[in-house]
Design a protein around this motif. Structure first.
Motif, PDB file in Angstrom:
ATOM      1  N   TRP A  73     -16.292  -4.170 -18.483  1.00  0.00           N
ATOM      2  CA  TRP A  73     -16.027  -5.326 -17.635  1.00  0.00           C
ATOM      3  C   TRP A  73     -16.634  -6.609 -18.189  1.00  0.00           C
ATOM      4  O   TRP A  73     -16.734  -7.613 -17.460  1.00  0.00           O
ATOM      5  CB  TRP A  73     -16.537  -5.085 -16.221  1.00  0.00           C
ATOM      6  CG  TRP A  73     -18.018  -4.851 -16.129  1.00  0.00           C
ATOM      7  CD1 TRP A  73     -19.013  -5.752 -16.392  1.00  0.00           C
ATOM      8  CD2 TRP A  73     -18.657  -3.645 -15.724  1.00  0.00           C
ATOM      9  NE1 TRP A  73     -20.229  -5.186 -16.172  1.00  0.00           N
ATOM     10  CE2 TRP A  73     -20.048  -3.890 -15.752  1.00  0.00           C
ATOM     11  CE3 TRP A  73     -18.205  -2.402 -15.325  1.00  0.00           C
ATOM     12  CZ2 TRP A  73     -20.988  -2.917 -15.407  1.00  0.00           C
ATOM     13  CZ3 TRP A  73     -19.132  -1.446 -14.989  1.00  0.00           C
ATOM     14  CH2 TRP A  73     -20.506  -1.699 -15.039  1.00  0.00           C
ATOM     15  N   SER A  74     -17.030  -6.623 -19.444  1.00  0.00           N
ATOM     16  CA  SER A  74     -17.515  -7.869 -20.027  1.00  0.00           C
ATOM     17  C   SER A  74     -16.366  -8.869 -20.100  1.00  0.00           C
ATOM     18  O   SER A  74     -15.189  -8.496 -20.175  1.00  0.00           O
ATOM     19  CB  SER A  74     -18.102  -7.620 -21.415  1.00  0.00           C
ATOM     20  OG  SER A  74     -17.100  -7.152 -22.300  1.00  0.00           O
ATOM     21  N   LEU A  75     -16.689 -10.150 -20.095  1.00  0.00           N
ATOM     22  CA  LEU A  75     -15.657 -11.173 -20.067  1.00  0.00           C
ATOM     23  C   LEU A  75     -14.753 -11.129 -21.301  1.00  0.00           C
ATOM     24  O   LEU A  75     -13.517 -11.230 -21.152  1.00  0.00           O
ATOM     25  CB  LEU A  75     -16.299 -12.559 -19.930  1.00  0.00           C
ATOM     26  CG  LEU A  75     -15.341 -13.741 -19.840  1.00  0.00           C
ATOM     27  CD1 LEU A  75     -14.351 -13.562 -18.703  1.00  0.00           C
ATOM     28  CD2 LEU A  75     -16.119 -15.042 -19.666  1.00  0.00           C
ATOM     29  N   PRO A  76     -15.255 -10.962 -22.521  1.00  0.00           N
ATOM     30  CA  PRO A  76     -14.333 -10.839 -23.665  1.00  0.00           C
ATOM     31  C   PRO A  76     -13.392  -9.650 -23.551  1.00  0.00           C
ATOM     32  O   PRO A  76     -12.213  -9.744 -23.917  1.00  0.00           O
ATOM     33  CB  PRO A  76     -15.280 -10.702 -24.866  1.00  0.00           C
ATOM     34  CG  PRO A  76     -16.548 -11.343 -24.438  1.00  0.00           C
ATOM     35  CD  PRO A  76     -16.662 -11.038 -22.977  1.00  0.00           C
ATOM     36  N   SER A  77     -13.901  -8.519 -23.025  1.00  0.00           N
ATOM     37  CA  SER A  77     -13.045  -7.338 -22.874  1.00  0.00           C
ATOM     38  C   SER A  77     -11.964  -7.579 -21.833  1.00  0.00           C
ATOM     39  O   SER A  77     -10.801  -7.189 -22.030  1.00  0.00           O
ATOM     40  CB  SER A  77     -13.893  -6.126 -22.495  1.00  0.00           C
ATOM     41  OG  SER A  77     -14.884  -5.862 -23.478  1.00  0.00           O
ATOM     42  N   LEU A  78     -12.328  -8.210 -20.729  1.00  0.00           N
ATOM     43  CA  LEU A  78     -11.334  -8.499 -19.696  1.00  0.00           C
ATOM     44  C   LEU A  78     -10.287  -9.484 -20.191  1.00  0.00           C
ATOM     45  O   LEU A  78      -9.096  -9.343 -19.896  1.00  0.00           O
ATOM     46  CB  LEU A  78     -12.028  -9.048 -18.446  1.00  0.00           C
ATOM     47  CG  LEU A  78     -12.916  -8.068 -17.662  1.00  0.00           C
ATOM     48  CD1 LEU A  78     -13.554  -8.765 -16.478  1.00  0.00           C
ATOM     49  CD2 LEU A  78     -12.124  -6.858 -17.200  1.00  0.00           C
ATOM     50  N   ARG A  79     -10.702 -10.481 -20.953  1.00  0.00           N
ATOM     51  CA  ARG A  79      -9.742 -11.447 -21.494  1.00  0.00           C
ATOM     52  C   ARG A  79      -8.757 -10.771 -22.445  1.00  0.00           C
ATOM     53  O   ARG A  79      -7.546 -11.030 -22.397  1.00  0.00           O
ATOM     54  CB  ARG A  79     -10.493 -12.554 -22.223  1.00  0.00           C
ATOM     55  CG  ARG A  79     -11.088 -13.616 -21.318  1.00  0.00           C
ATOM     56  CD  ARG A  79     -11.869 -14.618 -22.139  1.00  0.00           C
ATOM     57  NE  ARG A  79     -12.351 -15.713 -21.312  1.00  0.00           N
ATOM     58  CZ  ARG A  79     -13.216 -16.629 -21.732  1.00  0.00           C
ATOM     59  NH1 ARG A  79     -13.676 -16.570 -22.976  1.00  0.00           N
ATOM     60  NH2 ARG A  79     -13.610 -17.593 -20.928  1.00  0.00           N
ATOM     61  N   LYS A  80      -9.266  -9.905 -23.294  1.00  0.00           N
ATOM     62  CA  LYS A  80      -8.394  -9.216 -24.244  1.00  0.00           C
ATOM     63  C   LYS A  80      -7.392  -8.328 -23.532  1.00  0.00           C
ATOM     64  O   LYS A  80      -6.186  -8.322 -23.861  1.00  0.00           O
ATOM     65  CB  LYS A  80      -9.247  -8.398 -25.215  1.00  0.00           C
ATOM     66  CG  LYS A  80      -8.440  -7.679 -26.283  1.00  0.00           C
ATOM     67  CD  LYS A  80      -9.353  -6.913 -27.229  1.00  0.00           C
ATOM     68  CE  LYS A  80      -8.539  -6.180 -28.285  1.00  0.00           C
ATOM     69  NZ  LYS A  80      -9.429  -5.415 -29.212  1.00  0.00           N
ATOM     70  N   ALA A  81      -7.871  -7.578 -22.539  1.00  0.00           N
ATOM     71  CA  ALA A  81      -6.976  -6.686 -21.806  1.00  0.00           C
ATOM     72  C   ALA A  81      -5.956  -7.481 -20.984  1.00  0.00           C
ATOM     73  O   ALA A  81      -4.785  -7.090 -20.886  1.00  0.00           O
ATOM     74  CB  ALA A  81      -7.785  -5.758 -20.903  1.00  0.00           C
TER      75      ALA A  81
END
Length: 485
Positions: A73-81
């Motif tokens: 749920w980190s912000l970079p991971s959420l943005r990528k998904a």
């Protein structure tokens, strides 16, 4: 999102302006705020889907190493998904290009922060009440808000307009000269902007890095003790013995009759019903808006009065002493809860903290919550074991001093400043008050609970037994944190 740290000599300050958008601009504002809510709900559903899947697989007897992996749920991971899913997801495919990317980033950042708070609360690494799992935001109840961190964010030179990404130029309801003058002089730099809808009006709040201007106080060698109350908002006693009282405006009580009348009008209209899906009538919306305007006026009057009080105190004294009040516990008293909330005790302390530290480079001392300011005689220092709240006059049994209860407490707080010779005295040093024996005047033993044993050991100077969960490493992975779910 990484927290911004200002440069030395600069502070981060907010400038807020009311907006006057036209019909097209208001639709765009609502669309951006709705996009932020939709991105938040998508992130919550995307992360929690793996949780429920793992729980179902565990009930089937699947081995741990073969379970569905945790979704980060980190912000970079959420943005990528999200960037991968927005093209194929029918909820976003047809309209996601209509809004700025900052709108979706706002929702994803809020979701990431919500999951972080939940994990820290489960691992006993977050203060305050326990945080539950993030929930979906309702379209009807969610607060309309959107933040812009990149793109064209500026205050226009005419002093009547602001420019935001994708939204364009918006007219302001009030002049922006205060911020515009600083930006043109080079003493301020805009970092981000947040648009928000509150009680029928749109606001734009600019987060600005401002050069710190230190102003010398009128009496730098004087200290003042502030005793907050309901009947009298504040009793100020300085180190010279001068006492003055600040009356409580009681803004909420003044409009209570009008609020009751507007609330009855709202109750007689056809309002929304979430169970049946009924939408509110036009007359209900009109009546509800009238009631909200009354609440909004009370909020503005209260904020104005508190700012005037704290600004005057911070500009006069070199040292300010306030109490660490348990406001949350005081609000449990149903007889006084409304008046305590209307007084704004926590807001007074917050404003005194940043105004003394940033504007005047003075100090604010926070007395311990258990410091007996009301029970101690300001003349001889004798302490009473009990002093009920209904007793408004302090009578000392040792020296015979007779004084008002609030005046006595304010004098004791002012005298506390002279004893605090260590620490900076700002809000970060909340333990700068001198240690006193038996500070609460307790005449019986505390229950032997885990919390009380820890507090007793800390006051006695002994070793405090750590919580078993605190002995573990603080650099846990998300998968380890979610085993508590």
């Amino acid at each position: 999102m990484k927290k911004f740290r200002p440069q030395p000599g600069f502070v981060v300050q907010a400038y807020r302006f009311a907006l006057d958008p036209n019909a097209t601009q208001e639709r765009a504002l609502r669309s951006h705020c709705g996009a932020a809510r939709a991105a938040y709900n998508w992130a919550v559903g995307w992360v929690t889907a793996s949780w429920w899947q793992r729980r179902a697989e565990e009930s089937y007897g699947i081995a741990e190493d073969e379970l569905t992996p945790w979704r980060p749920w980190s912000l970079p991971s959420l943005r990528k998904a999200f960037n991968e899913a927005k093209h194929a997801d029918p909820r976003f495919a047809s309209w996601w290009e209509e809004n700025s990317k900052e709108a979706y980033s706002t929702g994803l950042a809020n979701a990431s922060a919500a999951f972080d708070n939940y994990a820290k609360s489960k691992n006993a690494r977050r203060k305050g009440r326990k945080m539950g799992t993030p929930r979906f935001k309702s379209k009807r109840k969610a607060r309309l808000s959107c933040r812009f961190t990149t793109g064209t964010i500026r205050v226009d030179g005419d002093g009547q307009h602001v420019t935001l990404p994708r939204l364009g130029t918006l007219r302001t309801h009030e002049p922006t000269a205060k911020l515009l003058t600083r930006v043109q002089a080079g003493t301020a730099r805009i970092l981000s902007a947040t648009v928000r809808h509150e009680r029928g009006r749109w606001f734009a709040s600019f987060q600005v890095e401002v050069k710190q201007d230190i102003t010398r106080v009128t009496r730098p060698d004087a200290a003042v003790g502030i005793d907050l109350g309901v009947k009298t908002l504040a009793v100020l006693a300085d180190s010279t013995g001068e006492i003055r009282a600040v009356a409580n405006p009681k803004h909420h009580d003044q409009v209570l009759k009008k609020l009751r009348r507007t609330s009855r009008t709202v109750s007689r209209r056809q309002g929304p019903d979430r169970r049946t899906g009924r939408k509110p009538s036009k007359r209900w919306e009109k009546a509800n808006a009238a009631r909200n305007r009354v609440h909004y006026r009370v909020t503005n009057l209260r904020a104005n009065a508190l700012h005037k009080l704290t600004t005057a105190v911070a500009a006069e004294y070199g040292t300010v002493v306030v109490e660490d009040l348990n406001v949350a516990g005081m609000l449990r008293n149903r007889r006084l809860a409304r008046r305590i909330a209307d007084a704004g005790f926590g807001e007074i302390r917050r404003q005194l903290d940043y105004k003394t530290r940033q504007r005047h480079a003075t100090r604010t001392i926070v007395a311990s919550r258990w410091y007996p300011s009301s029970k101690t005689c300001s003349g001889c220092g004798a302490e009473k074991a009990k002093l009920p709240l209904h007793v408004r006059t302090y009578e000392c049994d040792a020296c015979g001093l007779v004084i008002d209860r609030d005046d006595n407490a304010a004098l004791n707080l002012a005298a506390l400043a002279a004893a605090c010779t260590t620490g900076t005295g700002v809000a970060g040093d909340q333990d700068t008050a001198p240690a006193v024996s038996n500070p609460r005047g307790a005449d019986q033993k505390t229950r032997a609970t885990r919390r009380s044993r820890k507090a007793t050991a800390g006051r006695a100077g002994g070793a405090t037994l750590p919580h078993p969960r605190q002995t573990e490493t603080r650099d846990r992975t998300q998968a380890e944190a979610l085993t508590l779910w």
